[in-house]
Design a protein around this motif. Structure first.
Motif, PDB file in Angstrom:
ATOM      1  N   ASP A   1      13.489 -12.592  -1.729  1.00  0.00           N
ATOM      2  CA  ASP A   1      13.405 -11.298  -2.409  1.00  0.00           C
ATOM      3  C   ASP A   1      13.220 -10.213  -1.355  1.00  0.00           C
ATOM      4  OD1 ASP A   1      10.371 -10.411  -2.245  1.00  0.00           O
ATOM      5  OD2 ASP A   1      10.339 -12.520  -2.809  1.00  0.00           O
ATOM      6  N   LEU A   2      13.652  -9.005  -1.692  1.00  0.00           N
ATOM      7  CA  LEU A   2      13.598  -7.881  -0.764  1.00  0.00           C
ATOM      8  C   LEU A   2      13.344  -6.602  -1.550  1.00  0.00           C
ATOM      9  CD1 LEU A   2      13.997  -6.820   2.157  1.00  0.00           C
ATOM     10  CD2 LEU A   2      16.419  -6.531   1.603  1.00  0.00           C
ATOM     11  N   LYS A   3      12.430  -5.781  -1.045  1.00  0.00           N
ATOM     12  CA  LYS A   3      12.125  -4.478  -1.640  1.00  0.00           C
ATOM     13  C   LYS A   3      12.207  -3.421  -0.543  1.00  0.00           C
ATOM     14  CE  LYS A   3       8.489  -6.536  -4.543  1.00  0.00           C
ATOM     15  NZ  LYS A   3       8.191  -7.695  -3.695  1.00  0.00           N
ATOM     16  N   PHE A   4      12.670  -2.229  -0.914  1.00  0.00           N
ATOM     17  CA  PHE A   4      12.586  -1.123   0.040  1.00  0.00           C
ATOM     18  C   PHE A   4      12.451   0.186  -0.715  1.00  0.00           C
ATOM     19  CE2 PHE A   4      17.155  -1.017  -0.725  1.00  0.00           C
ATOM     20  CZ  PHE A   4      17.438   0.344  -0.757  1.00  0.00           C
ATOM     21  N   SER A   5      11.867   1.150  -0.039  1.00  0.00           N
ATOM     22  CA  SER A   5      11.668   2.482  -0.606  1.00  0.00           C
ATOM     23  C   SER A   5      11.926   3.502   0.491  1.00  0.00           C
ATOM     24  CB  SER A   5      10.238   2.621  -1.147  1.00  0.00           C
ATOM     25  OG  SER A   5       9.997   3.935  -1.601  1.00  0.00           O
TER      26      SER A   5
ATOM     27  N   ASN B   1      10.662  11.564   6.428  1.00  0.00           N
ATOM     28  CA  ASN B   1      11.867  10.755   6.615  1.00  0.00           C
ATOM     29  C   ASN B   1      11.428   9.342   6.986  1.00  0.00           C
ATOM     30  OD1 ASN B   1      14.463   9.902   6.899  1.00  0.00           O
ATOM     31  ND2 ASN B   1      14.824  10.887   8.876  1.00  0.00           N
ATOM     32  N   SER B   2      11.161   8.549   5.974  1.00  0.00           N
ATOM     33  CA  SER B   2      10.586   7.230   6.236  1.00  0.00           C
ATOM     34  C   SER B   2      11.189   6.181   5.317  1.00  0.00           C
ATOM     35  CB  SER B   2       9.064   7.262   6.047  1.00  0.00           C
ATOM     36  OG  SER B   2       8.740   7.599   4.716  1.00  0.00           O
ATOM     37  N   LEU B   3      11.179   4.958   5.801  1.00  0.00           N
ATOM     38  CA  LEU B   3      11.681   3.801   5.072  1.00  0.00           C
ATOM     39  C   LEU B   3      10.609   2.726   5.065  1.00  0.00           C
ATOM     40  CD1 LEU B   3      14.053   2.170   3.756  1.00  0.00           C
ATOM     41  CD2 LEU B   3      14.598   1.383   6.076  1.00  0.00           C
ATOM     42  N   MET B   4      10.264   2.225   3.879  1.00  0.00           N
ATOM     43  CA  MET B   4       9.322   1.120   3.733  1.00  0.00           C
ATOM     44  C   MET B   4      10.081  -0.084   3.196  1.00  0.00           C
ATOM     45  SD  MET B   4       6.437   2.512   4.658  1.00  0.00           S
ATOM     46  CE  MET B   4       5.313   1.219   4.155  1.00  0.00           C
TER      47      MET B   4
ATOM     48  N   GLY C   1       7.770  -0.769   7.926  1.00  0.00           N
ATOM     49  CA  GLY C   1       8.476   0.470   7.652  1.00  0.00           C
ATOM     50  C   GLY C   1       8.743   1.210   8.942  1.00  0.00           C
ATOM     51  N   TYR C   2       9.585   2.216   8.852  1.00  0.00           N
ATOM     52  CA  TYR C   2       9.893   3.002  10.059  1.00  0.00           C
ATOM     53  C   TYR C   2       9.892   4.481   9.692  1.00  0.00           C
ATOM     54  CZ  TYR C   2      11.895   4.358  14.515  1.00  0.00           C
ATOM     55  OH  TYR C   2      12.101   4.928  15.757  1.00  0.00           O
ATOM     56  N   ASP C   3       9.187   5.271  10.494  1.00  0.00           N
ATOM     57  CA  ASP C   3       9.123   6.715  10.324  1.00  0.00           C
ATOM     58  C   ASP C   3      10.147   7.345  11.264  1.00  0.00           C
ATOM     59  OD1 ASP C   3       8.498   9.420  10.231  1.00  0.00           O
ATOM     60  OD2 ASP C   3       6.369   9.040   9.876  1.00  0.00           O
TER      61      ASP C   3
ATOM     62  N   GLY D   1       8.488   5.769  14.900  1.00  0.00           N
ATOM     63  CA  GLY D   1       7.555   4.654  15.070  1.00  0.00           C
ATOM     64  C   GLY D   1       7.488   3.797  13.827  1.00  0.00           C
ATOM     65  N   PHE D   2       7.080   2.552  14.024  1.00  0.00           N
ATOM     66  CA  PHE D   2       6.913   1.639  12.908  1.00  0.00           C
ATOM     67  C   PHE D   2       5.606   1.936  12.181  1.00  0.00           C
ATOM     68  CE2 PHE D   2      10.033  -0.771  15.284  1.00  0.00           C
ATOM     69  CZ  PHE D   2      10.828  -1.291  14.280  1.00  0.00           C
ATOM     70  N   THR D   3       5.630   1.774  10.878  1.00  0.00           N
ATOM     71  CA  THR D   3       4.425   1.925  10.081  1.00  0.00           C
ATOM     72  C   THR D   3       3.663   0.598  10.075  1.00  0.00           C
ATOM     73  OG1 THR D   3       5.603   1.326   8.046  1.00  0.00           O
ATOM     74  CG2 THR D   3       5.559   3.652   8.654  1.00  0.00           C
ATOM     75  N   TYR D   4       2.634   0.525   9.272  1.00  0.00           N
ATOM     76  CA  TYR D   4       1.796  -0.681   9.190  1.00  0.00           C
ATOM     77  C   TYR D   4       2.668  -1.901   8.924  1.00  0.00           C
ATOM     78  CZ  TYR D   4      -1.857  -3.853   7.540  1.00  0.00           C
ATOM     79  OH  TYR D   4      -2.705  -4.911   7.372  1.00  0.00           O
ATOM     80  N   THR D   5       2.543  -2.896   9.789  1.00  0.00           N
ATOM     81  CA  THR D   5       3.392  -4.088   9.740  1.00  0.00           C
ATOM     82  C   THR D   5       2.534  -5.328   9.554  1.00  0.00           C
ATOM     83  OG1 THR D   5       5.034  -3.034  11.172  1.00  0.00           O
ATOM     84  CG2 THR D   5       5.106  -5.437  10.986  1.00  0.00           C
TER      85      THR D   5
END
Length: 901
Positions: free
Chosen positions: A796-800, A817-820, A838-840, A845-849
């Motif tokens: 399964d895959l989710k993105f926002s 401008n971010s992708l989670m 996620g990536y900002d 930079g990467f968000t919390y991983t």
């Protein structure tokens, strides 16, 4: 009178013997025939051990006797009636004084019930024997099932003394609470005490077929439905002994809630060694429980957590929790030393729809320190530190159904920004409304025309509003600036058709506002070099009104391309409308004051900053324009068996709106607002977008001027703001056959129980010890099949995605401008890995991983969570038994994050 028991068998013998003689003399095949002793029972190839049952014998015989018989009465051998039956045969051996029941034998006496392949009742010893039978294939079948009260035992064989209730059970199989108990020999002392020998205890779903683990007990005592007290106990994995052993052990065996200790988690971090989530569980009643746990760190930090759940069938259910942490950083006496307290309170309550038809109460509360999720040391809050808002709502509503019906509701709300630490509350908000009434409508039939459609309604809104900061929450200062007010609204409307294709409406609205706090501006004070504003407590009011009209229609346009084309037709629906609104100036509510040392005169209203706004001084006379669009396509279905083409939406909506103020001297046109949405991937992915287009130009300083942008050398409109957002969730099920299109995304139970997001875009909680939060699907544990993995691997895959652009004053700034994204994949039926990150694109930079590894070991679970970078970098390893009874059998190892206050 009754014969004494010693004569019973004599009478029975003569009765049976007489019937046999008569049968032999007459040769009647239907008469009773008693076979000699059955030798087959002793020679069957079945286990040599046998097991106890509570059996009974025949009733004593009632025969009238001489009335003058003075023999003393004796207590009957069996005080209750015996029921027995067998599919094969039922025979009585007079020589041995035994009853034989063969093939699906059944025996019941009192609260004891026994079924087996063979049951033998020894009337001399008052002992019953039961065992299975061997069928033609050599399989041992019809294994005894012994029931007494609520206890259910499946032994290989048994024997029991009917009078004393004592007996021996061989190869016992029973379920005690969550435990599967397998015992070689059981000695039944009474209904509440059993001595066990060579016993295996496991929570495995297949305890008789190579269980993945079990605890072997040499000797012990079993109190059915309560506990097992054991001597030397040792853990086995797949029949392999391990060094995990204890000289004595205690196992709770109840299926009911019981109070008991909660074993803590141990570890080491920046605040020294610690224990977390250790405490006590209270089973308060069948309707409520309470768990109190605590955390302690060797540098002096500590925490206290309480959690309770309650439910009353057909009435309500809910949960409550309160968490408090006292955190210490550094060493006392050094400049880095800091001490702070944080807390969090959560309450959820929902009323069953069957409880009341006209009233309802609900609560959803999540409030506390703004820095609670960011600074909490408890592992259950790991994935929630990115939460930047907390909100609460407690509401009660009631309907009075008599005409005209009245709806009444009271609501207390709370909204908290954890970044700015601003807290907004309404304590409470009152809403009341009376049913819409049509005074000129006919009692029967439909309403027609402008006059019959006239209707009005009454609405009351009242609120006590408070805005404060986190540090003043629930202190006296918090209530100093509370604002209380009421707003009465009476709308009068009507609608009618115009020229057959147009829908028209007229409206008039009256608002009356009550305030209990107003302001007064004093003239400029030269000594203070400022204007003093006084707050006046007391009742005051103002009334406003406005009126308007609207006219709209619907236009359909269809473009046909032919049934032989892939796209057969496109349908465009336009809904244009124009509206008019009029609002007079209420300058009678305005006063004047001297604003500065130069004597500048300014105006103000005493209702400025009121809870429900203030009366407007400006005269408004405007025309609004709106255009709504939808676009659909008719395409040829890929399924060759389909008889109708498939309809898809190209644009769910595309809306444009603007207005023109007739009374304005300049800048009469408002900005054009554009909003829209569309769908992709069979309507499973929705894209929302919007923009603000300003027709006016800017001067050199970035101020909006009364000149069209196109006349200033620019385009027709100037883009001042734009936004785009989308999200999508899909899995391998979406590409398989027989998928359920209405299947909803399941919430993440680990995050939901701690007040965080219900998805895993920010990761998941790391508290694997709490079985209440793990959301394990025990019903489907045994339904996992390897066959589905031969062709596809479940995933399964989710993105926002979110994008915001601002250009109101030529700054051309990208605000967001971010992708989670988050995904999980099952490498095998019980091996799952996942990641959230996620990536900002703005800050690069990467968000919390977070990386997740999970191994389902049937009765056990293994988890490993890893946060590779950021200030909260950490890892956590856990292995333990799923059962709540044996949840203390676990091993944890982790490196917590080193975040500071």
């Amino acid at each position: 009178m009754r014969y004494p028991e010693k004569y019973f068998f004599v009478v029975l013998f003569f009765l049976l013997f007489g019937s046999v003689v008569m049968a032999q003399e007459t040769g009647d095949k239907n008469d009773v025939k008693i076979e000699p002793e059955i030798k087959k029972v002793a020679t069957d190839s079945m286990p040599t051990y046998e097991m106890p049952v509570n059996l009974a014998v025949v009733d004593t015989v009632n025969i009238d006797s001489v009335k003058t018989d003075t023999l003393p009465k004796k207590k009957p051998l069996l005080e209750e009636k015996v029921l027995d039956n067998a599919k094969g045969y039922r025979k009585y051996n007079t020589k041995e004084n035994k009853i034989y029941l063969y093939d699906e034998a059944y025996l019941k006496y009192g609260d004891m019930e026994l079924t087996a392949g063979i049951i033998i009742v020894d009337l001399n010893k008052n002992v019953a024997y039961a065992k299975g039978i061997v069928d033609s294939t050599g399989t041992y079948t019809q294994i005894p099932v012994f029931k007494q009260g609520s206890q259910d035992v499946n032994p290989d064989s048994l024997e029991v003394n009917i009078k004393t209730q004592k007996g021996l059970v061989y190869g016992s199989r029973t379920v005690q609470g969550e435990m599967n108990v397998r015992t070689q020999i059981v000695k039944k002392e009474n209904d509440t005490l059993y001595y066990i020998y060579n016993t295996k205890i496991t929570t495995s779903s297949h305890p008789d077929d190579d269980p993945e683990y079990y605890i072997k007990i040499k000797k012990g005592v079993l109190v059915p439905g309560v506990k097992v007290i054991a001597g030397f106990s040792q853990m086995y994995f797949y029949d392999v002994p391990t060094p995990i052993a204890v000289p004595f052990a205690f196992f709770p065996m109840t299926s009911e809630q019981k109070s008991g200790l909660i074993f803590p988690t141990f570890g080491e971090g920046s605040r020294g060694y610690f224990i977390q989530n250790g405490g006590y569980y209270f089973a308060l009643s069948d309707y409520a429980d309470l768990a109190i746990t605590g955390d302690y760190y060797t540098n002096g930090s500590y925490g206290l957590n309480t959690q309770s759940a309650y439910a009353l069938r057909y009435k309500f259910k809910g949960s409550f929790s309160f968490n408090y942490e006292n955190l210490i950083n550094g060493q006392k006496g050094f400049s880095s030393y800091a001490r702070t307290s944080i807390y969090n309170l959560r309450w959820s309550h929902s009323q069953d729809s069957k409880a009341s038809a006209n009233s309802r109460f609900s609560a959803s509360v999540n409030l506390g320190s703004s820095k609670y999720y960011k600074n909490s040391l408890n592992q259950s809050n790991t994935s929630n530190f990115l939460n930047n808002t907390m909100s609460s709502s407690i509401s009660y509503s009631k309907t009075f159904p008599e005409y005209p019906s009245v709806n009444l509701s009271l609501t207390a709300t709370h909204s908290q920004n954890t970044n700015t630490e601003v807290v907004s509350l309404t304590l409470p908000t009152l809403q009341a409304s009376v049913e819409r009434m049509y005074p000129f409508a006919p009692k029967e039939g439909s309403k027609k025309g402008i006059f019959q459609n006239i209707n009005f309604q009454y609405t009351l809104n009242g609120s006590n509003s408070i805005e404060t900061v986190d540090s003043l929450f629930m202190k006296k200062e918090m209530f100093d600036d509370a604002e209380l007010g009421f707003k009465h609204t009476i709308p009068v409307t009507t609608n009618f058709k115009l020229f057959k294709y147009f829908s028209a409406s007229l409206n008039f609205n009256y608002n009356d506002v009550w305030e209990f706090q107003t302001v007064r501006y004093n003239d400029y004070d030269t000594g203070l070099n400022d204007v003093v504003i006084d707050t006046i407590r007391g009742f005051d009011r103002f009334g406003t009104y406005n009126m308007g009209a609207s006219l709209g229609t619907t236009v359909y346009g269809t473009f046909n391309f032919g049934e032989d084309k892939k796209i057969q037709a496109i349908r465009h629906v336009l809904r244009p409308s124009v509206s008019y609104s009029y609002t007079p100036s209420f300058d009678n509510y305005y006063d004047y004051y001297i604003a500065d040392a130069e004597g500048t005169v300014a105006d103000y209203t005493r209702f400025s900053g009121g809870l429900y706004g203030s009366p407007g001084k400006s005269y408004s006379n405007s025309i609004g324009f709106t255009l709504n669009n939808t676009l659909e396509a008719k395409v040829r279905d890929r399924d060759s068996t389909a008889t109708e083409p498939k309809k898809i939406k190209l644009l769910n909506n595309l809306n444009f709106s603007s207005s023109y103020n007739i009374a304005a001297d300049s800048l009469a046109w408002s900005a054009v607002t554009m909003t829209g949405s569309t769908q992709f991937f069979d309507s499973k992915m929705t894209v929302n977008f919007g923009a603000t287009l300003d027709p006016y130009a800017l001067d050199a300083s970035g101020t909006r001027i009364d000149k069209f942008n196109i006349d200033n050398g620019g385009s027709l409109f100037r883009l001042t703001k734009a936004n785009l957002s989308t999200g999508y969730s899909f899995s391998s099920k979406d590409f398989g056959k027989g998928k359920n299109e209405e299947e909803e995304e399941e919430a993440n139970p680990q995050n939901a129980v701690t007040g965080g997001r219900t998805d895993d875009l920010f990761g998941v909680s790391q508290d694997f010890t709490d079985s209440r939060a793990m959301g394990r699907d025990e019903e489907n544990d045994n339904e996992i099949s390897n066959e589905s993995y031969n062709n596809s691997i479940p995933w399964d895959l989710k993105f926002s995605y979110s994008f915001t652009y601002t250009n109101s004053a030529r700054q051309a700034k990208i605000s967001t401008n971010s992708l989670m994204f988050s995904g999980n994949i099952e490498l095998s039926p019980r091996w799952k890995v996942g990641a959230s990150s996620g990536y900002d694109f703005k800050d690069h930079g990467f968000t919390y991983t977070q990386f997740r590894f999970q191994r389902d070991l049937e009765s056990w679970q293994l988890n490993f969570n890893w946060v590779p970078f950021s200030t909260r970098s950490s890892w956590y390893f856990f292995i333990g038994i799923n059962s709540s009874v044996l949840s203390d059998l676990k091993w944890e190892k982790r490196r917590p994050s080193n975040q500071t206050l």
